[in-house]
Structures are given as C-alpha cells and as structure tokens.
Design a protein around this motif. Structure first.
Motif, PDB file in Angstrom:
ATOM      1  N   GLN A  46       0.826  -1.200   0.000  1.00  0.00           N
ATOM      2  CA  GLN A  46       0.000   0.000   0.000  1.00  0.00           C
ATOM      3  C   GLN A  46       0.866   1.258   0.000  1.00  0.00           C
ATOM      4  OE1 GLN A  46      -3.294  -0.269  -0.353  1.00  0.00           O
ATOM      5  NE2 GLN A  46      -3.093  -2.507  -0.297  1.00  0.00           N
ATOM      6  N   MET A  47       0.307   2.295  -0.617  1.00  0.00           N
ATOM      7  CA  MET A  47       1.039   3.579  -0.717  1.00  0.00           C
ATOM      8  C   MET A  47       0.811   4.390   0.557  1.00  0.00           C
ATOM      9  SD  MET A  47       2.578   3.443  -3.643  1.00  0.00           S
ATOM     10  CE  MET A  47       3.025   5.147  -3.934  1.00  0.00           C
ATOM     11  N   THR A  48       1.435   3.935   1.622  1.00  0.00           N
ATOM     12  CA  THR A  48       1.363   4.662   2.882  1.00  0.00           C
ATOM     13  C   THR A  48       2.642   5.453   3.105  1.00  0.00           C
ATOM     14  OG1 THR A  48       2.241   2.783   4.113  1.00  0.00           O
ATOM     15  CG2 THR A  48      -0.152   2.904   3.845  1.00  0.00           C
ATOM     16  N   LYS A  49       2.593   6.331   4.098  1.00  0.00           N
ATOM     17  CA  LYS A  49       3.744   7.181   4.380  1.00  0.00           C
ATOM     18  C   LYS A  49       4.936   6.365   4.863  1.00  0.00           C
ATOM     19  CE  LYS A  49       5.135  11.217   7.097  1.00  0.00           C
ATOM     20  NZ  LYS A  49       4.699  12.247   8.099  1.00  0.00           N
ATOM     21  N   ASP A  50       4.691   5.398   5.720  1.00  0.00           N
ATOM     22  CA  ASP A  50       5.787   4.573   6.229  1.00  0.00           C
ATOM     23  C   ASP A  50       6.393   3.717   5.119  1.00  0.00           C
ATOM     24  OD1 ASP A  50       5.350   5.612   8.737  1.00  0.00           O
ATOM     25  OD2 ASP A  50       4.056   3.942   9.378  1.00  0.00           O
ATOM     26  N   ASN A  51       5.546   3.171   4.271  1.00  0.00           N
ATOM     27  CA  ASN A  51       6.064   2.344   3.176  1.00  0.00           C
ATOM     28  C   ASN A  51       6.906   3.165   2.209  1.00  0.00           C
ATOM     29  OD1 ASN A  51       4.805   0.080   4.222  1.00  0.00           O
ATOM     30  ND2 ASN A  51       2.980   0.305   2.917  1.00  0.00           N
ATOM     31  N   LEU A  52       6.490   4.412   1.957  1.00  0.00           N
ATOM     32  CA  LEU A  52       7.268   5.262   1.055  1.00  0.00           C
ATOM     33  C   LEU A  52       8.619   5.634   1.659  1.00  0.00           C
ATOM     34  CD1 LEU A  52       4.473   7.648  -0.310  1.00  0.00           C
ATOM     35  CD2 LEU A  52       5.596   5.758  -1.494  1.00  0.00           C
ATOM     36  N   GLU A  53       8.664   5.848   2.966  1.00  0.00           N
ATOM     37  CA  GLU A  53       9.934   6.169   3.621  1.00  0.00           C
ATOM     38  C   GLU A  53      10.890   4.973   3.568  1.00  0.00           C
ATOM     39  OE1 GLU A  53      11.104   8.973   4.765  1.00  0.00           O
ATOM     40  OE2 GLU A  53       9.285  10.094   4.262  1.00  0.00           O
ATOM     41  N   HIS A  54      10.353   3.774   3.830  1.00  0.00           N
ATOM     42  CA  HIS A  54      11.204   2.583   3.752  1.00  0.00           C
ATOM     43  C   HIS A  54      11.684   2.345   2.327  1.00  0.00           C
ATOM     44  CE1 HIS A  54      10.247   1.896   7.843  1.00  0.00           C
ATOM     45  NE2 HIS A  54       9.068   1.289   7.663  1.00  0.00           N
ATOM     46  N   ALA A  55      10.830   2.607   1.343  1.00  0.00           N
ATOM     47  CA  ALA A  55      11.217   2.407  -0.055  1.00  0.00           C
ATOM     48  C   ALA A  55      12.325   3.382  -0.461  1.00  0.00           C
ATOM     49  CB  ALA A  55      10.006   2.577  -0.954  1.00  0.00           C
ATOM     50  N   LYS A  56      12.257   4.625  -0.018  1.00  0.00           N
ATOM     51  CA  LYS A  56      13.297   5.607  -0.357  1.00  0.00           C
ATOM     52  C   LYS A  56      14.650   5.197   0.211  1.00  0.00           C
ATOM     53  CE  LYS A  56      10.220   9.641  -0.708  1.00  0.00           C
ATOM     54  NZ  LYS A  56       9.869  10.968  -0.127  1.00  0.00           N
ATOM     55  N   VAL A  57      14.651   4.703   1.452  1.00  0.00           N
ATOM     56  CA  VAL A  57      15.907   4.266   2.067  1.00  0.00           C
ATOM     57  C   VAL A  57      16.493   3.088   1.302  1.00  0.00           C
ATOM     58  CG1 VAL A  57      16.949   3.333   4.154  1.00  0.00           C
ATOM     59  CG2 VAL A  57      15.214   5.120   4.325  1.00  0.00           C
ATOM     60  N   TRP A  58      15.649   2.154   0.931  1.00  0.00           N
ATOM     61  CA  TRP A  58      16.146   0.960   0.212  1.00  0.00           C
ATOM     62  C   TRP A  58      16.633   1.335  -1.188  1.00  0.00           C
ATOM     63  CZ3 TRP A  58      14.131  -1.572  -4.177  1.00  0.00           C
ATOM     64  CH2 TRP A  58      14.726  -2.812  -4.475  1.00  0.00           C
ATOM     65  N   ILE A  59      15.921   2.180  -1.904  1.00  0.00           N
ATOM     66  CA  ILE A  59      16.340   2.585  -3.259  1.00  0.00           C
ATOM     67  C   ILE A  59      17.677   3.320  -3.200  1.00  0.00           C
ATOM     68  CG2 ILE A  59      15.766   4.109  -5.190  1.00  0.00           C
ATOM     69  CD1 ILE A  59      12.811   3.484  -4.626  1.00  0.00           C
ATOM     70  N   THR A  60      17.833   4.168  -2.200  1.00  0.00           N
ATOM     71  CA  THR A  60      19.117   4.883  -2.044  1.00  0.00           C
ATOM     72  C   THR A  60      20.260   3.904  -1.791  1.00  0.00           C
ATOM     73  OG1 THR A  60      17.927   6.792  -1.141  1.00  0.00           O
ATOM     74  CG2 THR A  60      20.300   6.686  -0.765  1.00  0.00           C
ATOM     75  N   CYS A  61      19.983   2.882  -0.963  1.00  0.00           N
ATOM     76  CA  CYS A  61      21.008   1.871  -0.686  1.00  0.00           C
ATOM     77  C   CYS A  61      21.374   1.101  -1.948  1.00  0.00           C
ATOM     78  CB  CYS A  61      20.519   0.945   0.412  1.00  0.00           C
ATOM     79  SG  CYS A  61      21.659  -0.381   0.847  1.00  0.00           S
ATOM     80  N   MET A  62      20.373   0.733  -2.758  1.00  0.00           N
ATOM     81  CA  MET A  62      20.638  -0.026  -3.978  1.00  0.00           C
ATOM     82  C   MET A  62      21.431   0.801  -4.984  1.00  0.00           C
ATOM     83  SD  MET A  62      19.383  -3.168  -3.848  1.00  0.00           S
ATOM     84  CE  MET A  62      19.074  -3.648  -5.527  1.00  0.00           C
ATOM     85  N   ILE A  63      21.099   2.054  -5.106  1.00  0.00           N
ATOM     86  CA  ILE A  63      21.835   2.910  -6.054  1.00  0.00           C
ATOM     87  C   ILE A  63      23.256   3.131  -5.560  1.00  0.00           C
ATOM     88  CG2 ILE A  63      21.918   5.204  -7.083  1.00  0.00           C
ATOM     89  CD1 ILE A  63      18.881   5.247  -7.019  1.00  0.00           C
ATOM     90  N   THR A  64      23.413   3.320  -4.258  1.00  0.00           N
ATOM     91  CA  THR A  64      24.739   3.578  -3.699  1.00  0.00           C
ATOM     92  C   THR A  64      25.660   2.378  -3.862  1.00  0.00           C
ATOM     93  OG1 THR A  64      23.745   5.066  -2.069  1.00  0.00           O
ATOM     94  CG2 THR A  64      25.987   4.265  -1.631  1.00  0.00           C
ATOM     95  N   HIS A  65      25.135   1.171  -3.667  1.00  0.00           N
ATOM     96  CA  HIS A  65      25.951  -0.040  -3.746  1.00  0.00           C
ATOM     97  C   HIS A  65      25.869  -0.710  -5.110  1.00  0.00           C
ATOM     98  CE1 HIS A  65      25.411   0.449   0.657  1.00  0.00           C
ATOM     99  NE2 HIS A  65      26.644  -0.079   0.719  1.00  0.00           N
TER     100      HIS A  65
END
Length: 518
Positions: A316-335
């Motif tokens: 679901q497009m909730t605020k918590d899910n979007l925050e977790h997704a941003k952290v994970w996407i940043t980690c994937m791009i960084t590594h």
C-alpha cells in the motif's frame, strides 16, 4: 555507478515496456527526479528482497506438496476401493480430503510448467496472460474455500451430535453437499472476476491486493471464524458436562431428612450428567481424528490469510512504506545494485523470510496431515489382502459335479448316514454336499415287512417286534455286539455269531417270493 538505459542498475525504465498485458498494477515503479523518469524494479521482485537461497527453499516446498498430493490420492483411492470396515470412511472425511487435494494441486501445477512468470521485464503474469497462473490461482482459491466450508460442516455435525443429540441424516447430507460445493464456486467466481490472481509471491498465483479483502479474504475468514466459534461452544459444553459429572458422582444427603433419604432431584441430575458425559466421550473417541485435522487445517488457513494480508499491507502507498522504499532505493543505487548489502532495509518493506517460508511449508503438509488423521492403520493390511486376492489364482469349478451336489441343502433335509459310511467319508465338507434324491432311498432304512425273504430268514414272527438298529442297546436284553447264552432270544439271527439252524425258518411259505420289499 552503472546505468540501465535511463535508470540506475538494476532498475528499468517504464517507458520501454508499454502496458500490453500481464498484471500492470503489480509493477513496482517510482520516480527518480535526478534521472527525470519513472524507474521500475525488474520481475520477479522477490529476488531483490530476499537472499539468494530463498528461491531454492521455496522450490523445495513444491516437492513436499507432491508428497501431500500423493497422500491425498492414496487416501481417496483407499476410500473408494477398500471396504468400509477397513477405512471407516464418511462423506465428511472424503469431501474434506478432496478439498485438501484441490488446494495442494495449486502448488504442484507450476512443476509441470516451469515457464517464465513474467510477461515482460517489469510485469508479472496474470490469469489472462498465463494458463499456469489461472489454474494454480483457481485451485488455490477454490481449494481454500472448500477446506473452510467442509471444516465448518464437520464442526457443525459434531456440534449437533454432542450438544443437541441430533444425528445428521439424509437431509444434512444433501444440504452439506449443496452448500459445501456451491458456496466455494460462487465466491471463486466473484474473486476471479472482480479481483483476479497473478504471480506475486512464490511459484503459484495468489489473489491480487485490489479488493481482495472484500471478495476473498473477508468472507473466507468469516466462515473460518464461524467454525472456530462452533468448535469452541462444543468444547465448552463438553467441559461443562465433565465438571458436572465430577461434582455429581455421588448424590448429596438431604439435611433435615429424618429417614436418611437422598435428594431425588440431585440423583436425577447425577444420572443425566453421567450418561451425557459417557455419550460425549464415545462421540469424541470416534471423531477425535476429524476434530484434530480440522483444527490443524483451519490454523494453517488462518495463518496463511494473515501473512498474505500483511503482505498486501506492504504494497500500500502509505507514508511509512514510502519512507522505507526511499531508504532501500538509495542503498541499492549507492551499492550499484548489490542486494546483499541492502537486505536490512528490504526486510522493512516485505514479510520476513522466515515467516514466508513457514507459511508455504505448513500449507504443503496439509495432505500429509489428512492421511495421518483421516486414514487408519487398518487400510494397509486391507491393501495387502486386496492385492493377494487380486492376483490369486482361482480354481475353476468341477464340471463333473451335478447341480444337486453343488447347491447347498437346507439343514432339515439332511439324512442320517450310517456310522460305517460316516467314518469312511474323507471330510465333513464332502458330507455337506451329499443330498440324496428323494426318490432313491438307498441309505435310508425301509419299514419292516414280515413277509419279506430277509424277515423269514431271520425267523421273526409277526407278533414279535422287529429288530431295529436304533433301539436302546443298554436296556434291551439282546445285543448284536456280544453273545449271551442266557438271553431268551439267543435263537434270533445275529450277523456276529453262528446261530443254530432254525428248520422252521427254512420252511418257506409258498407266498414268499425272493426279491425286494414293496
């Protein structure tokens, strides 16, 4: 940093894949302002959220499902072939085992068609683009509904027998057959038409998240809750009767009664509670296997539903899910797309790996539980006897035996045989088929006729009783088995001693004719 077209690795640009088919709502896409485009995670998505060996573990549960399917098939064939004395089959057990087989088939179908589960690089297959997905999803939803319905019907049958002393008969049988199969078909049609299924998790298709609670999860969990409530009421009644039987084992003495009598009401309640508990104990002893398998299967279904509802919540497009997704996407791009360095952030976006594996593994065991609890140990000796009789060489009947000898005579039609012939006969079985014809009485004793040649030869008179081998030899003075000089009838003919010649007996009358007696 590596780029894939216009998106960083491992993401793929959405513009490259137009919405031509598959479950486009299941795409995991997000905007990246730095690249000024929409980027999507490649399909299948679970490969980037879990470890590399997770796919191997999920595939291993498929072979456990194969074993469960084999157990269900063996149980159903035993119900159909073996006698009821060996299987103790009942239509509630047969239908429940068949419902478990339907759900087990949903996890086995992908084995026969291990094709690609993605329509394109970012879109998973749905039931319209893949026959494998349509079949596995239909078997999963329909089998789950059938399990819940037949568990409820079995629980209701037990409740009627224990709490209301009603034995379900033909009306209950017809009603259960109509409800147990029609309601799953109706809700399956509603779920497939309004929500649909797609490859979301594992190797089988599951219900989509859009309106999935209203069309599938909600009604099925409500029926499962009804089964649990009915089972709880039944167990509560059993507990109450058991406690009453403990406290009312002995009738209480009525205080103030000068005659020392017992309370009549308490005695009646004692008998009622004791009889009710014995009846309940007998029913539970007969159906404890079905009760146990219903509890285990219902627990698995409820656990499966809870986990997938939790999985739907992560999408679901909730605020918590979007925050977790941003952290994970940043980690994937960084590594540079190395998922192993971002598994900690990915665990916050999906169901835990241990939970996902546990629910699939427990569902795979339902067929094995069905065989262990619904089947009995007596079916194995029954199968051995069945194959022995199947391959046993049968001897052809003797074509030279007459029809009268083959047929089994009535016990009243037997004739007494002479002792000499009875000892000479080989076996009792041969005597059981020897029924003389009524017109031929060779073994029967003829009525005494003093005018016959044999009677004249013995020297018997008409006024003397004839010699009979059936007389009581202990009371009669004459015995054909020993010689008695004192016997007044020593002159009578005996086959065991040399009798003196009776000249009067040799003087044959003229009317005597040599021949058979009339």
């Amino acid at each position: 940093m590596t780029f894939n077209a216009t998106c960083p690795y491992p993401f793929v640009g959405e513009r490259q894949f137009p919405k031509l088919g598959g479950d486009t709502n299941a795409r995991l896409c997000f905007p990246l302002p730095l690249w000024q485009t929409e980027c999507c995670l490649p399909c299948p998505k679970q490969n980037y959220f879990y470890r590399d060996n997770f796919k191997t573990l999920i595939h291993a549960t498929t072979y456990v499902n194969l074993l469960g399917v084999a157990c269900c098939c063996f149980l159903l064939v035993s119900f159909a072939v073996l006698p009821v004395e060996s299987t103790r089959r009942h239509y509630l057990s047969v239908c429940l085992a068949f419902a478990v087989l339907l759900m087990q088939m949903s996890f086995v179908i992908p084995v026969g068609d291990p094709g690609d589960r993605c329509f394109d690089e970012i879109t998973p297959h749905d039931m319209y683009s893949s026959l494998n997905c349509a079949l596995s999803g239909a078997f999963l939803l329909g089998g789950g509904w059938c399990i819940v319905m037949w568990s409820f019907l079995r629980t209701l049958s037990l409740h009627l027998q224990i709490c209301w002393q009603v034995v379900p008969g033909r009306k209950f049988f017809l009603t259960s057959q109509a409800i147990g199969w029609s309601i799953p078909v109706i809700f399956l049609a509603i779920a497939l038409s309004l929500t649909g299924v797609s490859f979301r998790f594992g190797e089988s298709c599951h219900i989509n998240s859009k309106d999935g609670v209203q069309t599938f999860w909600g009604p099925m969990l409500a029926m499962a809750a009804a089964s649990i409530v009915t089972q709880s009421i039944t167990f509560g009644y059993v507990t109450q009767v058991y406690i009453r039987s403990l406290f009312e084992d002995k009738p209480t003495h009525v205080s103030g009664n000068s005659h020392g009598q017992y309370s009549t009401g308490t005695s009646l309640r004692t008998v009622t509670a004791s009889r009710a508990f014995r009846r309940i104990r007998k029913v539970v002893e007969l159906q404890w296997r079905g009760i146990t398998v219903v509890i285990i299967i219902l627990a698995d279904v409820i656990y499966f539903s809870t986990v997938f509802l939790q999985f739907d919540g992560t999408t679901q497009m909730t605020k918590d899910n979007l925050e977790h997704a941003k952290v994970w996407i940043t980690c994937m791009i960084t590594h540079n797309g190395d998922k192993n360095k971002c598994l900690g952030e990915a665990a916050k976006m999906v169901v835990r790996e241990s939970t996902a594996f546990t629910v699939l593994f427990l569902l795979s065991f339902n067929g094995i539980w069905a065989l262990l609890l619904l089947g009995r140990f007596s079916i194995y000796p029954a199968w051995i006897a069945f194959f022995k009789n199947l391959f046993k060489r049968r001897t052809a009947p003797d074509e030279f035996v007459s029809y009268n000898a083959r047929r089994t005579p009535e016990p009243s039609s037997y004739e007494m045989l002479e002792s000499k012939q009875r000892h000479h006969t080989a076996s009792t079985t041969d005597l059981s088929i020897m029924k003389p014809e009524p017109t031929v009485a060779l073994n029967s004793f003829r009525e005494y006729n003093p005018s016959t040649f044999s009677a004249q030869l013995r020297g018997s008179r008409a006024d003397e009783p004839p010699f009979s081998p059936f007389r009581d030899l202990e009371s009669a003075p004459f015995s054909p088995y020993h010689d008695s000089q004192d016997s007044p009838r020593f002159s009578q003919f005996s086959p065991y001693a040399d009798s003196p010649v009776n000249e009067r007996a040799l003087a044959f009358p003229r009317e005597v004719r040599i021949g058979l007696a009339k």
